[in-house]
Design an enzyme around this catalytic site. Structure first.
Site, PDB file in Angstrom:
ATOM      1  N   THR A  14      59.687  92.067  57.391  1.00 20.62           N
ATOM      2  CA  THR A  14      60.634  91.349  56.907  1.00 20.62           C
ATOM      3  C   THR A  14      61.926  91.639  57.574  1.00 20.62           C
ATOM      4  O   THR A  14      61.813  92.833  57.861  1.00 20.62           O
ATOM      5  CB  THR A  14      60.660  91.432  55.299  1.00 20.62           C
ATOM      6  OG1 THR A  14      60.859  92.512  54.977  1.00 20.62           O
ATOM      7  CG2 THR A  14      59.301  90.846  54.747  1.00 20.62           C
ATOM      8  N   HIS A  15      62.712  91.088  57.908  1.00 15.81           N
ATOM      9  CA  HIS A  15      64.126  91.358  58.263  1.00 15.81           C
ATOM     10  C   HIS A  15      63.869  91.885  59.750  1.00 15.81           C
ATOM     11  O   HIS A  15      64.577  92.809  60.315  1.00 15.81           O
ATOM     12  CB  HIS A  15      64.891  92.377  57.672  1.00 15.81           C
ATOM     13  CG  HIS A  15      65.005  91.883  56.031  1.00 15.81           C
ATOM     14  ND1 HIS A  15      66.097  90.974  55.596  1.00 15.81           N
ATOM     15  CD2 HIS A  15      64.257  92.048  54.882  1.00 15.81           C
ATOM     16  CE1 HIS A  15      65.913  90.826  54.476  1.00 15.81           C
ATOM     17  NE2 HIS A  15      64.819  91.559  53.769  1.00 15.81           N
ATOM     18  N   SER A  28      60.433  88.161  88.682  1.00 17.18           N
ATOM     19  CA  SER A  28      62.014  87.932  89.130  1.00 17.18           C
ATOM     20  C   SER A  28      61.979  88.138  90.313  1.00 17.18           C
ATOM     21  O   SER A  28      61.372  88.986  90.973  1.00 17.18           O
ATOM     22  CB  SER A  28      62.596  89.310  88.180  1.00 17.18           C
ATOM     23  OG  SER A  28      63.820  89.504  88.935  1.00 17.18           O
ATOM     24  N   LYS A  40      59.261  93.030  86.669  1.00 12.89           N
ATOM     25  CA  LYS A  40      59.203  91.831  85.686  1.00 12.89           C
ATOM     26  C   LYS A  40      58.390  91.094  85.423  1.00 12.89           C
ATOM     27  O   LYS A  40      57.624  90.751  86.308  1.00 12.89           O
ATOM     28  CB  LYS A  40      60.655  91.220  85.825  1.00 12.89           C
ATOM     29  CG  LYS A  40      61.816  91.825  85.602  1.00 12.89           C
ATOM     30  CD  LYS A  40      62.166  92.147  84.184  1.00 12.89           C
ATOM     31  CE  LYS A  40      63.090  91.021  84.147  1.00 12.89           C
ATOM     32  NZ  LYS A  40      63.877  91.220  82.629  1.00 12.89           N
ATOM     33  N   SER A  57      68.035  47.776  81.514  1.00 10.30           N
ATOM     34  CA  SER A  57      67.087  48.961  80.740  1.00 10.30           C
ATOM     35  C   SER A  57      65.903  49.067  81.592  1.00 10.30           C
ATOM     36  O   SER A  57      64.860  50.017  81.261  1.00 10.30           O
ATOM     37  CB  SER A  57      66.797  48.340  79.349  1.00 10.30           C
ATOM     38  OG  SER A  57      66.205  47.482  79.173  1.00 10.30           O
ATOM     39  N   GLN A  92      69.188  49.231  72.611  1.00  9.75           N
ATOM     40  CA  GLN A  92      68.395  49.590  73.936  1.00  9.75           C
ATOM     41  C   GLN A  92      68.454  50.998  74.073  1.00  9.75           C
ATOM     42  O   GLN A  92      67.392  51.604  74.906  1.00  9.75           O
ATOM     43  CB  GLN A  92      69.149  48.854  74.888  1.00  9.75           C
ATOM     44  CG  GLN A  92      68.522  48.992  76.188  1.00  9.75           C
ATOM     45  CD  GLN A  92      69.163  47.797  77.224  1.00  9.75           C
ATOM     46  OE1 GLN A  92      68.865  46.540  77.042  1.00  9.75           O
ATOM     47  NE2 GLN A  92      69.898  48.080  78.134  1.00  9.75           N
ATOM     48  N   ASN A 130      58.161  88.002  83.133  1.00  7.43           N
ATOM     49  CA  ASN A 130      58.867  87.117  82.131  1.00  7.43           C
ATOM     50  C   ASN A 130      58.419  86.125  81.315  1.00  7.43           C
ATOM     51  O   ASN A 130      57.361  85.294  82.023  1.00  7.43           O
ATOM     52  CB  ASN A 130      60.251  86.345  82.708  1.00  7.43           C
ATOM     53  CG  ASN A 130      61.089  87.371  83.390  1.00  7.43           C
ATOM     54  OD1 ASN A 130      61.253  88.655  82.896  1.00  7.43           O
ATOM     55  ND2 ASN A 130      61.737  86.908  84.627  1.00  7.43           N
ATOM     56  N   ASN A 171      64.216  40.356  70.831  1.00  6.39           N
ATOM     57  CA  ASN A 171      64.463  41.083  69.716  1.00  6.39           C
ATOM     58  C   ASN A 171      63.210  41.498  68.778  1.00  6.39           C
ATOM     59  O   ASN A 171      62.970  42.934  68.714  1.00  6.39           O
ATOM     60  CB  ASN A 171      65.459  40.745  68.786  1.00  6.39           C
ATOM     61  CG  ASN A 171      66.897  40.348  69.494  1.00  6.39           C
ATOM     62  OD1 ASN A 171      67.143  40.544  70.433  1.00  6.39           O
ATOM     63  ND2 ASN A 171      67.730  39.499  68.597  1.00  6.39           N
ATOM     64  N   GLU A 184      60.005  80.734  76.586  1.00  3.33           N
ATOM     65  CA  GLU A 184      61.307  81.042  76.355  1.00  3.33           C
ATOM     66  C   GLU A 184      61.786  79.468  76.691  1.00  3.33           C
ATOM     67  O   GLU A 184      62.737  78.700  75.947  1.00  3.33           O
ATOM     68  CB  GLU A 184      61.818  81.427  77.603  1.00  3.33           C
ATOM     69  CG  GLU A 184      61.944  82.955  77.314  1.00  3.33           C
ATOM     70  CD  GLU A 184      62.311  83.942  78.383  1.00  3.33           C
ATOM     71  OE1 GLU A 184      63.145  84.876  78.252  1.00  3.33           O
ATOM     72  OE2 GLU A 184      62.072  83.598  79.504  1.00  3.33           O
TER      73      GLU A 184
HETATM   74  N1  ARG Z   1      66.305  45.327  76.485  1.00  6.21           N
HETATM   75  C1  ARG Z   1      66.490  45.036  75.367  1.00  6.21           C
HETATM   76  C2  ARG Z   1      66.321  46.141  74.322  1.00  6.21           C
HETATM   77  O1  ARG Z   1      65.857  47.162  74.762  1.00  6.21           O
HETATM   78  C3  ARG Z   1      65.511  43.857  74.683  1.00  6.21           C
HETATM   79  C4  ARG Z   1      66.310  42.996  73.717  1.00  6.21           C
HETATM   80  C5  ARG Z   1      67.523  42.365  74.213  1.00  6.21           C
HETATM   81  N2  ARG Z   1      67.827  41.397  73.201  1.00  6.21           N
HETATM   82  C6  ARG Z   1      68.946  40.785  73.356  1.00  6.21           C
HETATM   83  N3  ARG Z   1      69.275  39.896  72.402  1.00  6.21           N
HETATM   84  N4  ARG Z   1      69.770  41.168  74.248  1.00  6.21           N
HETATM   85  O2  ARG Z   1      66.722  46.352  73.272  1.00  6.21           O
END
Ligand code: ARG
Length: 463
Positions: free
Chosen positions: A159-160, A281, A287, A27, A326, A289, A114, A294
């Protein structure tokens, strides 16, 4: 600079991770944006460990110094991120060990990734709430400014999407302002629950070390402490809540955009969004825009998508932490980025908007917008509302046939529909008379718009 290639968490495994699995499960590509928070969290954790004698003062100092060096390296783009170290947490920890040696290995005492990641995400979101608040505040400011300037400007209220009754442009702006006030309240409320400390929950059950969670919370500026370790590591409600605040806010901006798009069309021609917020455009030279509104309308769907992403991410997870979590980061970060950009561009765009009072007034004159005023007038003369409604319906039909607004009919023409009508009727048939008459709390009278703006300013000073 060298960081050990050996993984910090793989001694139990005898075979190396499949190269693609390593990349697939990493990650660091997206969670590195939390490096400041990760370092901040680690410094607080080390300080707390020293205060309960799990680390010596000297060890703690070395760790903090190492972490500060790493922060500088990352700030200066001199840090080598490695997929093999999986995420922001392990990249920093591995680098710490490379920098300060054996002592670095003690940092993770009494902690797990964690509770570490749950802490980082909360800290990151908390840090981003401030810039979001200031952009929201700036947008509100722009709306108040336009409302003040256009407190007397009249346009047809719909309205509408059919002309209903005349309203003031200031009143219309203040309607959007009210929505943004509720959005700001929702953000404040959500912030309370974001600002709670998970660290100390360790992997899921807490730790055998005599940790002082109050101290960690104080060091990191958390107002609360997550009171159950299982909940602390697995809860992502705070991210969902933030995303739901963001979804509602984007829904408001999207509705608002819809009006700006309609209003800036050649058919309506009520407002000019300013060249800086529009594009031309490539083929049609005439145009201009309304790209910004949007795009905001389009970006709203991203934020909704992130909302479903996060809700669905959580719905099947047993306690406590699962790797699924993750996947919380990319939708959350995307929502933060989208929201910040949208608010910023909107605040600037609304500060630059100009309106076309003549066109709005003409549109209001064309749509029999003062029909209700005529009915109310008849009621004041003693006619029952249902009968008055019918009289006005017939007058409007007559006006349409002769291509005249109600205020353009002669007294004789009007009297043909009711003998209760006398020459004071023209005061209520004008657009200005119509809006000025709605002079009560929440009404569209310029008077009331000004008082709503004053009230808004007084509330803002209190915040
Ligand atoms: N990269 C992990 C996450 O974003 C960190 C926690 C990972 N913990 C584990 N027990 N693998 O959640």
């Amino acid at each position: 600079m060298t960081t050990p290639k050996k993984k910090l968490s793989s001694a139990r495994l005898t075979q190396p991770t499949n190269a693609f699995v390593e990349e697939f499960t990493a990650s660091v590509q997206f969670d590195q944006r939390m490096y400041q928070q990760d370092i901040e969290g680690s410094i607080a954790h080390a300080t707390m460990l020293a205060s309960v004698d799990v680390l010596s003062e000297q060890e703690c100092e070395q760790i903090i110094e190492g972490l500060n060096t790493i922060r500088t390296e990352i700030d200066n783009d001199e840090f080598e991120w490695s997929i093999a170290q999986e995420d922001v947490h392990m990249n920093i920890e591995a680098r710490l060990i490379a920098l300060i040696g054996e002592v670095g290995k003690k940092l993770h005492t009494g902690r797990s990734r964690n509770d570490q990641v749950a802490t980082d995400v909360r800290l990151y979101l908390r840090d981003m709430i401030d810039p979001i608040k200031s952009e929201l505040f700036r947008l509100q400011e722009s709306l108040l400014m336009v409302a003040e300037r256009e407190a007397d400007t009249i346009l047809p209220g719909f309205t509408h999407l059919q002309t209903a009754q005349p309203v003031t442009f200031g009143h219309h702006m203040m309607a959007w302002y009210e929505m943004l006030v509720r959005d700001a309240e929702r953000l404040e409320d959500c912030e309370k629950r974001v600002n709670s400390l998970p660290l100390g929950a360790a992997a899921l059950a807490g730790t055998t070390f005599p940790i002082d969670r109050e101290l960690t919370a104080k060091l990191l500026g958390f107002e609360r402490i997550c009171l159950n370790s299982l909940d602390a590591v697995s809860d992502r409600d705070f991210a969902i809540e933030f995303n739901s605040f963001a979804s509602i806010l984007m829904m408001h901006l999207s509705r608002f955009s819809e009006e700006l798009i309609i209003w800036s069309s050649a058919q309506f021609d009520f407002v000019d969004l300013g060249d800086a917020f529009c594009t031309g455009s490539s083929i049609m030279p005439q145009k201009k825009n309304p790209d910004v509104p949007e795009l905001i309308r389009g970006k709203t769907s991203r934020v909704y998508g992130n909302m479903f992403n996060l809700l669905t991410l959580m719905k099947n997870q047993p306690l406590a932490y699962n790797k699924d979590n993750q996947e919380d980061k990319e939708p959350l970060f995307d929502t933060i980025d989208t929201l910040l950009g949208s608010l910023r561009v909107y605040a600037d765009m609304m500060a630059a908007i100009t309106v076309k009072p003549e066109n709005m007034r003409n549109a209001a004159l064309r749509g029999y917008a003062t029909a209700t005023d005529l009915a109310d007038y008849l009621v004041r003369k003693g006619v029952a509302f249902r009968d008055a409604h019918e009289v006005v319906g017939l007058s409007v039909a007559y006006g349409i046939k002769h291509n005249k607004d109600l205020s353009e009919l002669t007294l004789e023409e009007l009297q043909a529909f009711s003998d209760q009508i006398s020459d004071d009727v023209f005061e209520v048939l004008t657009l200005d008379g119509s809006v000025a008459a709605r002079d009560h709390l929440g009404g569209t009278a310029p008077n009331q718009v000004r008082s709503a703006i004053r009230y808004a300013h007084s509330q803002r000073e209190q915040d």
